[in-house]
Design a protein around this motif. Structure first.
Motif, mmCIF file in Angstrom:
data_model
loop_
_atom_site.group_PDB
_atom_site.id
_atom_site.type_symbol
_atom_site.label_atom_id
_atom_site.label_comp_id
_atom_site.label_asym_id
_atom_site.label_seq_id
_atom_site.Cartn_x
_atom_site.Cartn_y
_atom_site.Cartn_z
ATOM 1 N N LYS A 83 0.822 -1.225 0.124
ATOM 2 C CA LYS A 83 0.108 -0.035 0.053
ATOM 3 C C LYS A 83 0.958 1.185 -0.023
ATOM 4 O O LYS A 83 1.971 1.315 0.828
ATOM 5 N N GLN A 97 -8.747 13.243 -9.158
ATOM 6 C CA GLN A 97 -7.730 12.312 -9.696
ATOM 7 C C GLN A 97 -6.870 13.092 -10.880
ATOM 8 O O GLN A 97 -6.210 12.153 -11.212
ATOM 9 N N SER A 184 -6.150 7.525 -10.811
ATOM 10 C CA SER A 184 -6.158 7.357 -9.444
ATOM 11 C C SER A 184 -5.011 6.663 -8.768
ATOM 12 O O SER A 184 -4.987 6.797 -7.656
ATOM 13 N N GLN A 185 -4.079 6.267 -9.537
ATOM 14 C CA GLN A 185 -2.975 5.475 -9.002
ATOM 15 C C GLN A 185 -1.646 6.304 -9.045
ATOM 16 O O GLN A 185 -0.627 5.805 -8.636
ATOM 17 N N GLN A 188 0.704 5.723 -6.193
ATOM 18 C CA GLN A 188 1.419 4.749 -6.266
ATOM 19 C C GLN A 188 2.647 4.933 -7.322
ATOM 20 O O GLN A 188 3.764 4.480 -6.773
ATOM 21 N N SER A 447 -0.004 -2.284 -8.665
ATOM 22 C CA SER A 447 -1.238 -2.053 -8.839
ATOM 23 C C SER A 447 -1.854 -3.082 -9.828
ATOM 24 O O SER A 447 -1.001 -3.011 -10.920
ATOM 25 N N ASP A 482 -12.443 5.895 -5.490
ATOM 26 C CA ASP A 482 -12.627 4.785 -4.472
ATOM 27 C C ASP A 482 -11.795 3.634 -5.174
ATOM 28 O O ASP A 482 -12.119 2.937 -6.017
ATOM 29 N N GLN A 483 -10.827 3.233 -4.224
ATOM 30 C CA GLN A 483 -9.816 1.942 -4.783
ATOM 31 C C GLN A 483 -10.644 0.707 -4.846
ATOM 32 O O GLN A 483 -10.520 -0.008 -5.826
ATOM 33 N N GLN A 484 -11.579 0.441 -4.024
ATOM 34 C CA GLN A 484 -12.362 -0.688 -4.010
ATOM 35 C C GLN A 484 -13.286 -0.665 -5.505
ATOM 36 O O GLN A 484 -13.332 -1.765 -6.097
ATOM 37 N N ALA A 486 -12.307 0.905 -8.071
ATOM 38 C CA ALA A 486 -11.470 0.836 -9.136
ATOM 39 C C ALA A 486 -11.041 -0.441 -9.618
ATOM 40 O O ALA A 486 -11.003 -1.099 -10.744
ATOM 41 N N VAL A 487 -10.931 -1.203 -8.427
ATOM 42 C CA VAL A 487 -10.237 -2.697 -8.255
ATOM 43 C C VAL A 487 -11.623 -3.552 -9.048
ATOM 44 O O VAL A 487 -11.086 -4.564 -9.949
#
Length: 539
Positions: A83, A97, A184-185, A188, A447, A482-484, A486-487
């Motif tokens: 993370k 973003q 959004s990444q 990272q 990612s 929202d990363q969840q 996005a995943v």
């Protein structure tokens, strides 16, 4: 988004680094240097191949990252779960973003006493992104607004600008970064070594800076880089960050033979070796015992198809070939059962990995494979299998695959194309291959986007595969804060790539290293952070 994130980046970056470590492992050359490990003075010694550069933006080599990650603190770093968390930054925030506000933690200093400010990062990024400077990691800045003006397509043209219009210093410790499109990444991406800051001295004399980088991290150089011998680091007494060293320093000793490095580990002449040659692993497990260090990495091997060759256009043919590959059998025969057969396009250490996402298409089933093969109309002509000469294991598993193609699909005319490692990726970039080829990927940052967009996106991939729905899902995920959520979108894109199977996932690599009796608390992460040197304790 207009971006060079993709196939080109991977070749110059981790894929090239992996090929190089395999090449080093296969050479029979002697090690450079011969000093014993220095445990008695509170320092320790690590063996690794020689870096190419130590200026953060002028390398994409994992051997260089070994040292750079100890000498520099990036704005963000990766925790042990992969993370992205703040390091030199207090915060990295965005409402859309696309425009990001970065607060640099006050009170930091470079090893020469110069304060670390927002300008330190802006100067470093502008130097890296300016095309005429020729930095190896130049295209890692392609997501930032203004990059194209600094890098004209015509190599003979003068750049229109020498700074990134998307990077503004709005306060002593504040940066405003505007991207070409929502991404959004981005936090990272800020963990990547190329995004490290530079002091004014480094900008004035880049060549001297490469020999003796002046960073803001927990360790500072102890003398200049002794090329092809060693790089000595000592703890920086003025360090105020989160990675306070638990030792007095470390020496990175250069080896041109991984076998020799392993011999020195056994003999106690070095304290840590992050990668033990695969041929020595069974012995190392016995000899080192609890000092043998293993775990899953983020590197996956794939088998790609040249879809620009019409013989490979039918997805059923590609699915048949995937289902006739005995991943578990190859793992046992070639990798001592230590690797991890792929069940997804993503390794399990990456958020978004789903167990058995690939389902039956990654399961060895010769009968079903033959049905799909016949449905696709079979295969005409010579089946050419491409791989580099960087590692003998590549030829070993390709022979097993070839035998399965002959025995189970009836493809009798098979030829191997073993290409010199130095030419392999340039051949793939030029699309000169005429058959399935070995490909691997180790993420620049952990990612799902870094795998899927870089390897499968229509604008970047080597296969010639185009799928608008896949591309749209990746773009939507990149815009999603929202990363969840996005995943979930990345996974939907992954499902399309699995269904079409333009590139077959094979297996994830295993991290196989070791330590001496003189050190403890040795953690080797599967990410670009690698060895957590500051945590090592010396007996």
């Amino acid at each position: 988004m207009t971006s060079l994130r993709g196939a080109g980046r991977g070749v110059r970056g981790k894929a090239a680094g992996i090929a190089a470590v395999a090449l080093a492992a296969s050479l029979g050359l002697s090690a450079c240097g011969g000093d014993s490990a220095g445990a008695s003075d509170g320092t320790f010694t690590v063996g690794h191949p020689e870096p190419d550069h130590l200026m953060p933006a002028n390398t994409t080599s994992s051997y260089s990252f070994d040292v750079i990650s100890e000498v520099f603190d990036n704005l963000m770093t990766l925790d042990q779960n992969g993370k992205a968390v703040p390091l030199a930054a207090e915060s990295v925030d965005s409402g859309d973003q696309e425009v990001w506000t970065i607060k640099v933690r006050p009170g930091q200093k470079f090893h020469n006493g110069e304060p670390v400010t927002a300008q330190s990062f802006a100067d470093a990024w502008n130097h890296a992104a300016y095309g005429p400077n020729g930095m190896s990691a130049n295209d890692y800045f392609s997501d930032i607004e203004g990059y194209e003006a600094m890098n004209p397509e015509d190599e003979n043209a003068e750049p229109e600008a020498d700074t990134l219009s998307g990077v503004e210093v709005t306060g002593q410790n504040t940066l405003k970064v505007t991207l070409n499109a929502p991404f959004s990444q981005f936090p990272q991406l800020l963990t990547y070594p190329a995004y490290a800051p530079m002091p004014k001295a480094g900008l004035k004399d880049p060549k001297a800076f490469d020999d003796h980088p002046i960073g803001n991290g927990p360790y500072m150089m102890d003398g200049d880089w002794e090329r092809n011998k060693q790089i000595k680091l000592v703890a920086f007494p003025g360090y105020t960050g989160a990675r306070k060293p638990k030792n007095k320093g470390m020496t990175w000793k250069s080896y041109s033979s991984a076998d020799t490095a392993y011999t020195d580990l056994r003999a106690g002449r070095i304290d840590v070796l992050q990668t033990i040659p695969s041929g020595k692993v069974p012995e190392a497990e016995k000899v080192l015992g609890d000092r043998f260090i293993t775990g899953e990495m983020g590197t996956i091997d794939y088998l790609g198809f040249p879809l620009f060759d019409k013989r490979f256009a039918d997805p059923d043919l590609r699915r048949a070939i995937s289902m006739v590959i005995d991943r578990e059998g190859i793992n046992k025969a070639v990798y001592n059962g230590d690797y991890f057969p792929a069940d997804s396009l993503l390794p399990s250490i990456i958020e978004g990995h789903r167990d058995n996402a690939c389902g039956e298409l990654c399961t060895y089933d010769p009968g079903k494979a033959k049905q799909l093969f016949d449905k696709a109309g079979g295969f005409e002509g010579t089946m050419e299998l491409y791989f580099s000469n960087a590692q003998p294991t590549y030829a070993q598993w390709m022979r097993i695959v070839a035998n399965s193609l002959r025995d189970n699909l009836g493809i009798q005319d098979i030829e191997f194309r073993q290409v010199p490692a130095s030419d392999y990726f340039s051949m793939l970039r030029a699309r000169e291959e005429k058959g399935p080829y070995r490909q691997n990927w180790e993420a620049d940052y952990p990612s799902a986007q870094n795998y899927l967009e870089n390897m499968w996106h229509s604008s970047d991939n080597r296969m010639g595969w185009k799928n608008e729905e896949f591309d749209d899902l990746i773009a939507k995920a990149n815009r999603t804060a929202d990363q969840q959520e996005a995943v979930k979108l990345y996974n939907q894109a992954e499902d399309i790539a699995i269904r079409e199977m333009p590139m077959i996932p094979l297996w994830t690599w295993a991290r196989q290293g070791g330590r001496s009796d003189d050190v403890e608390n040795v953690t080797i992460t599967p990410y670009s952070t690698g060895l957590l040197g500051h945590e090592v304790t010396v007996k």
